[in-house]
Design a protein around this motif. Sequence first.
Motif: not given
Length: 120
Positions: A8-9, A53-55, A59-61, A107-108
């Motif tokens: 996912x991007x 691909x989504x909004x 906290x998705x980095x 933490x990945x």
Amino acid sequence: MHPVVWFDIPTDNMERAQKFYGKLFGWKFDQMPGMEYWHMHLGGKAGLTDGGMGKRQNPQHGITTYVGVPSVSRFITKLKKLGGKVCMPKTAVPGHGYFAICLDTEKNAFALWEPNTKAK
């Protein structure tokens, strides 16, 4: 072995992101029915990795990689024993399967994916 099966991007500007990846790699995008989420067709052979691909969800980095496993529940247990953490518990994608978002010991973020056409 457990292959990468999806990624996912996250985007802040869907049009800009699709233009970028479309021009860079020639990827095509189809909006999923009833969702602000697009399936990315990467031009590979059937059964190989595709993506979505989504909004961006805070906290998705970064890009989330999905690893195929036979049982999300079993792998969550194994993950915890090895010092990993679950950020999003096992969740159904109706008619497709189950996933869970996890953190490794560094933490990945990554996801576990269990295909299951009976998922509800």
